[in-house]
Scaffold this motif. Structure first.
Motif, mmCIF file in Angstrom:
data_model
loop_
_atom_site.group_PDB
_atom_site.id
_atom_site.type_symbol
_atom_site.label_atom_id
_atom_site.label_comp_id
_atom_site.label_asym_id
_atom_site.label_seq_id
_atom_site.Cartn_x
_atom_site.Cartn_y
_atom_site.Cartn_z
ATOM 1 N N THR A 1 0.848 -1.189 0.000
ATOM 2 C CA THR A 1 0.000 0.000 0.000
ATOM 3 C C THR A 1 0.883 1.238 0.000
ATOM 4 O O THR A 1 2.059 1.188 0.355
ATOM 5 C CB THR A 1 -0.916 0.047 1.247
ATOM 6 N N ALA A 2 0.306 2.339 -0.391
ATOM 7 C CA ALA A 2 0.989 3.630 -0.341
ATOM 8 C C ALA A 2 0.120 4.558 0.496
ATOM 9 O O ALA A 2 -1.099 4.585 0.330
ATOM 10 C CB ALA A 2 1.194 4.193 -1.742
ATOM 11 N N LEU B 1 3.541 6.586 -3.577
ATOM 12 C CA LEU B 1 3.267 5.756 -4.747
ATOM 13 C C LEU B 1 4.174 6.147 -5.915
ATOM 14 O O LEU B 1 4.752 5.294 -6.572
ATOM 15 C CB LEU B 1 1.799 5.864 -5.145
ATOM 16 N N ARG B 2 4.316 7.448 -6.155
ATOM 17 C CA ARG B 2 5.200 7.909 -7.233
ATOM 18 C C ARG B 2 6.635 7.474 -6.984
ATOM 19 O O ARG B 2 7.345 7.058 -7.899
ATOM 20 C CB ARG B 2 5.123 9.429 -7.375
ATOM 21 N N MET C 1 10.962 1.388 -9.140
ATOM 22 C CA MET C 1 10.797 0.183 -9.955
ATOM 23 C C MET C 1 11.194 0.457 -11.409
ATOM 24 O O MET C 1 11.825 -0.379 -12.058
ATOM 25 C CB MET C 1 9.357 -0.322 -9.889
ATOM 26 N N SER C 2 10.850 1.622 -11.921
ATOM 27 C CA SER C 2 11.224 1.992 -13.296
ATOM 28 C C SER C 2 12.736 2.038 -13.448
ATOM 29 O O SER C 2 13.281 1.549 -14.437
ATOM 30 C CB SER C 2 10.619 3.355 -13.665
ATOM 31 N N ALA D 1 -2.698 0.322 -17.688
ATOM 32 C CA ALA D 1 -4.121 0.590 -17.911
ATOM 33 C C ALA D 1 -4.885 0.588 -16.592
ATOM 34 O O ALA D 1 -5.764 1.438 -16.362
ATOM 35 C CB ALA D 1 -4.710 -0.440 -18.874
ATOM 36 N N GLN D 2 -4.557 -0.348 -15.707
ATOM 37 C CA GLN D 2 -5.210 -0.384 -14.397
ATOM 38 C C GLN D 2 -4.914 0.887 -13.613
ATOM 39 O O GLN D 2 -5.806 1.450 -12.960
ATOM 40 C CB GLN D 2 -4.755 -1.614 -13.611
ATOM 41 N N ALA D 3 -3.679 1.337 -13.666
ATOM 42 C CA ALA D 3 -3.307 2.566 -12.956
ATOM 43 C C ALA D 3 -4.051 3.768 -13.532
ATOM 44 O O ALA D 3 -4.517 4.635 -12.779
ATOM 45 C CB ALA D 3 -1.794 2.783 -13.033
ATOM 46 N N LEU D 4 -4.168 3.830 -14.856
ATOM 47 C CA LEU D 4 -4.880 4.943 -15.486
ATOM 48 C C LEU D 4 -6.354 4.937 -15.097
ATOM 49 O O LEU D 4 -6.922 5.982 -14.777
ATOM 50 C CB LEU D 4 -4.727 4.878 -17.004
#
Length: 95
Positions: free
Chosen positions: A19-20, A26-27, A33-34, A80-83
């Motif tokens: 969780t964040a 979250l960012r 991870m990126s 897509a889920q994040a968007l």
């Protein structure tokens, strides 16, 4: 798998509990991870899409090309889920 890097140790059940507490946290997670993914892609000696990888758990054999495409497809789903989540959040707080 695609780059030939050593597979990380995973605890899949705990990955679904993350969780964040706020948008900044979250960012930060997404940025970290990126960065880790970019390091894996840029540090690969040479990408050979025909090279194979064998799972140590079930013996499945896949090519590195397949593994890269599979990872990109999976990433697309999560993006897509994040968007959708962002759109719902914005819409819910539009008032």
């Amino acid at each position: 798998m695609a780059t030939g890097a050593e597979m990380p140790e995973r605890d899949r059940p705990s990955e679904f509990l993350a969780t964040a507490s706020d948008a900044d946290e979250l960012r930060s997670f997404v940025d970290r991870m990126s960065s880790e993914c970019r390091v894996l892609l840029t540090s690969a000696d040479r990408f050979d899409p025909a090279a194979t990888w064998t799972s140590s758990t079930d013996g499945e054999v896949v090519t590195r090309g397949w593994a890269l495409l599979h990872a990109l497809e999976h990433l697309r789903e999560h993006a897509a889920q994040a968007l959708l989540t962002w759109q719902l959040w914005v819409h819910a707080h539009a008032d």
